[in-house]
Design an enzyme around this catalytic site. Sequence first.
Site, PDB file in Angstrom:
ATOM      1  N   SER A 144       0.829  -1.312   0.068  1.00 63.28           N
ATOM      2  CA  SER A 144      -0.013   0.070   0.019  1.00 63.28           C
ATOM      3  C   SER A 144       0.916   1.164   0.133  1.00 63.28           C
ATOM      4  CB  SER A 144      -0.836  -0.108   1.245  1.00 63.28           C
ATOM      5  OG  SER A 144      -1.488   1.236   1.396  1.00 63.28           O
ATOM      6  N   TYR A 157      -1.372  -1.146  10.460  1.00 59.31           N
ATOM      7  CA  TYR A 157      -1.610  -1.268   8.980  1.00 59.31           C
ATOM      8  C   TYR A 157      -0.459  -0.886   8.140  1.00 59.31           C
ATOM      9  CZ  TYR A 157      -3.527  -1.530   4.229  1.00 59.31           C
ATOM     10  OH  TYR A 157      -3.702  -1.806   2.902  1.00 59.31           O
TER      11      TYR A 157
END
Length: 253
Positions: A144, A157
Site C-alpha cells: 500500500s 496497517y
Amino acid sequence: MRLLEGQVALVTGAGGGIGRGIALRFAERGAAGVVVHCRTSVAAAEEVAVRVRELGARATVLRADLRDEEACHRLVREAAEWGGRLDSLVNNAGVQPVQALAAMSADEWREVVDANVSSVFACTQAAAEVMSEGGGGSVTHIASIEAGHPAAGHAHYSAAKAAVVMHARSAALEYGPLGLRVNSVSPGLIDREGLTGDWPEGVERWLGKAPLGRLGRPEDVGDACAFLASPLASWITGQDLVVDGGVSARPTW
C-alpha cells in the site's frame, strides 16, 4: 495481450475487491488456471471462479486461514497439486482495521501483523519450495502507499505494509538464485461499492489531489500484477510498483 499464457496462479484473498480484479486479469491475460483463495467468503469466491472460467481459464476455490502457518503451506501445496505446477503467487489477503495508536492493544497489533505480514512470509516460503522445483516463478505482494504515507488510526496497517515491501526485497535477494522473482505492488485508494457514501470527504480529497483525477480500480492493480508475473518483467525483482494515479507525486509542503 495473453501475457500469462499457460500459467497457473494463486491469488489469496480473491473473494472480492482487489483480489477479484487480480484473479480476473490473470484469466484475461491468458492464465491456464487460477486458484481463488478465501477464508470465509466462499460464495463470493465461487462467483469469481465462475467468471474466471467464463474467461477461458480453469479455476478452483481453496479455503485457508492464513494467520496459521501450516494453513499457508497447505494452501500452496494444494494449489500446485491442482494446477500441476505453480507459476505465480499474489499475496493479496489482509485486513485494514482502524484504531488509534494510543488505544491499540498488543493483540490488535498482532492481528494485523499476522494477517498482513506473517501470512506473506509463510505463503512465500511455501511457494519458493514449490516453484524452485519447477524452475522458478513470480511472487507479488500487495502492499500500500500507506507503507510510506501513514494515516491516523492506521499505524498497525502502515507498519505491516512497510514490512511487506521490505519482505519482497529481502525475498528477492534470497530466493533469486532459486529462480524466483519477488516484487510488491502499492495501490492508492481503490474504489469499491459504497465507498463514496461511506467516506465522501476522503474520496473528495483524493480526487482533488490525484493527477489522473479518479479513484483506482481493482483491475488497475490486476494489470500491475499481471505485468510483474509476465515475461515482460523477467529482469525485475525486489521492486515496489506504485499504482496510485500519481497521488504520491503530489508535494506535501
